[in-house]
Design a protein around this motif. Structure first.
Motif, PDB file in Angstrom:
ATOM      1  N   SER A 189      33.829   9.170  14.563  1.00 56.43           N
ATOM      2  CA  SER A 189      32.431   9.000  13.949  1.00 56.43           C
ATOM      3  C   SER A 189      31.439   8.717  15.126  1.00 56.43           C
ATOM      4  O   SER A 189      31.888   8.048  16.000  1.00 56.43           O
ATOM      5  CB  SER A 189      32.766   7.838  13.041  1.00 56.43           C
ATOM      6  OG  SER A 189      31.237   7.588  12.612  1.00 56.43           O
ATOM      7  N   PRO A 190      30.257   9.228  14.889  1.00 56.25           N
ATOM      8  CA  PRO A 190      29.378   8.847  16.139  1.00 56.25           C
ATOM      9  C   PRO A 190      28.928   7.179  15.832  1.00 56.25           C
ATOM     10  O   PRO A 190      28.391   6.674  16.855  1.00 56.25           O
ATOM     11  CB  PRO A 190      28.037   9.579  15.650  1.00 56.25           C
ATOM     12  CG  PRO A 190      28.250  10.263  14.329  1.00 56.25           C
ATOM     13  CD  PRO A 190      29.813  10.287  14.092  1.00 56.25           C
ATOM     14  N   GLU A 191      29.100   6.780  14.840  1.00 54.40           N
ATOM     15  CA  GLU A 191      29.130   5.262  14.606  1.00 54.40           C
ATOM     16  C   GLU A 191      30.164   4.732  14.518  1.00 54.40           C
ATOM     17  O   GLU A 191      31.141   4.555  13.393  1.00 54.40           O
ATOM     18  CB  GLU A 191      28.216   4.910  13.367  1.00 54.40           C
ATOM     19  CG  GLU A 191      26.591   5.267  13.412  1.00 54.40           C
ATOM     20  CD  GLU A 191      26.317   4.893  12.168  1.00 54.40           C
ATOM     21  OE1 GLU A 191      26.196   3.771  11.554  1.00 54.40           O
ATOM     22  OE2 GLU A 191      25.697   5.962  11.104  1.00 54.40           O
ATOM     23  N   PRO A 192      30.820   4.061  15.620  1.00 53.75           N
ATOM     24  CA  PRO A 192      32.392   3.823  15.491  1.00 53.75           C
ATOM     25  C   PRO A 192      32.618   2.558  14.530  1.00 53.75           C
ATOM     26  O   PRO A 192      31.676   1.858  14.426  1.00 53.75           O
ATOM     27  CB  PRO A 192      32.488   3.075  16.925  1.00 53.75           C
ATOM     28  CG  PRO A 192      31.491   3.814  17.842  1.00 53.75           C
ATOM     29  CD  PRO A 192      30.457   4.237  17.093  1.00 53.75           C
ATOM     30  N   CYS A 193      33.584   2.794  13.960  1.00 54.44           N
ATOM     31  CA  CYS A 193      34.144   1.498  12.797  1.00 54.44           C
ATOM     32  C   CYS A 193      33.350   1.950  11.688  1.00 54.44           C
ATOM     33  O   CYS A 193      33.380   1.138  10.934  1.00 54.44           O
ATOM     34  CB  CYS A 193      34.097   0.562  13.276  1.00 54.44           C
ATOM     35  SG  CYS A 193      35.138   0.236  14.881  1.00 54.44           S
ATOM     36  N   SER A 194      32.802   3.139  11.432  1.00 55.10           N
ATOM     37  CA  SER A 194      32.151   3.482   9.998  1.00 55.10           C
ATOM     38  C   SER A 194      32.855   4.200   9.212  1.00 55.10           C
ATOM     39  O   SER A 194      32.824   4.390   8.084  1.00 55.10           O
ATOM     40  CB  SER A 194      30.722   4.100  10.165  1.00 55.10           C
ATOM     41  OG  SER A 194      31.048   5.404  10.684  1.00 55.10           O
ATOM     42  N   SER A 195      33.987   4.516   9.935  1.00 56.04           N
ATOM     43  CA  SER A 195      35.052   5.357   8.677  1.00 56.04           C
ATOM     44  C   SER A 195      36.268   4.713   8.904  1.00 56.04           C
ATOM     45  O   SER A 195      36.481   3.612   9.197  1.00 56.04           O
ATOM     46  CB  SER A 195      35.008   6.911   9.246  1.00 56.04           C
ATOM     47  OG  SER A 195      35.944   7.551   8.409  1.00 56.04           O
TER      48      SER A 195
END
Ligand SMILES: [Zn+2]
Length: 181
Positions: free
Chosen positions: A84-90
């Motif tokens: 994810s480009p936003e780490p820890c959003s998945s």
């Protein structure tokens, strides 16, 4: 071009394995190389699951990301880690194409959600999961799933996953055996 389907108990594909070299043979596909580090991990998990199942007497078609032909199996898994480009959003997730694989998805979730201590996304939370290209090459009587084992771009998840790759392979083997039982 159409040849007879290959029959096996299971198909296990390691996500992104063999790319980018194999992409030239499938120009209609996006040459997705996966999240950083994913391509190194998926074959480790896939090889261990295959080793366990073959040891138990099952036939396994062990495939990389891109392969030819059509397979008739009992169960199929396409192994991935999310990025994810936003780490820890998945986190972990499951993809499948039709309701015929819903039982398999439920079974895998029940096995993995109890030990994976991070977010578990809803099934088919992206369209890519539901319409994964590999589903077109397999008829799986008991289900075909994309399995994302966690988000490799999340440091905490990566740290949890890294020492467990063989465990994860064994878990997938257990799952497939249970699915086929
Ligand atoms: Zn992937």
């Amino acid at each position: 071009m159409q040849s007879a389907p290959v029959t096996a108990d299971f198909l296990i594909s390691a996500g992104h394995e063999g790319r980018p070299e194999s992409c030239a043979r499938f120009p209609e596909r996006r040459c997705n190389l996966g999240a950083p580090g994913e391509r190194e991990w998926t074959p480790i998990v896939a090889d261990e699951a295959t080793r366990v199942l073959r040891g138990a007497g099952y036939s396994v078609a062990r495939e990389p990301a891109d392969f030819d032909g059509h397979y008739m199996v009992r169960g199929a898994v396409f192994i991935h880690f999310d990025g994810s480009p936003e780490p820890c959003s998945s986190g972990a997730s499951i993809g499948y194409h039709t309701a015929a694989s819903a039982r398999a998805a439920h079974l895998w979730r029940s096995m993995y959600a109890s030990e994976f201590p991070f977010r578990f996304q809803p099934d088919n939370f992206t369209k890519n999961l539901q319409d994964y290209y590999g589903f077109r090459q397999v008829d799986a009587s008991q289900g075909a799933l994309v399995i994302e084992l966690g988000e490799i771009t999340c440091p905490a998840q990566r740290a949890w996953l890294a020492p467990r790759l063989l465990d994860l392979g064994q878990r997938i083997a257990q799952f497939l055996e249970a699915l086929a039982a």
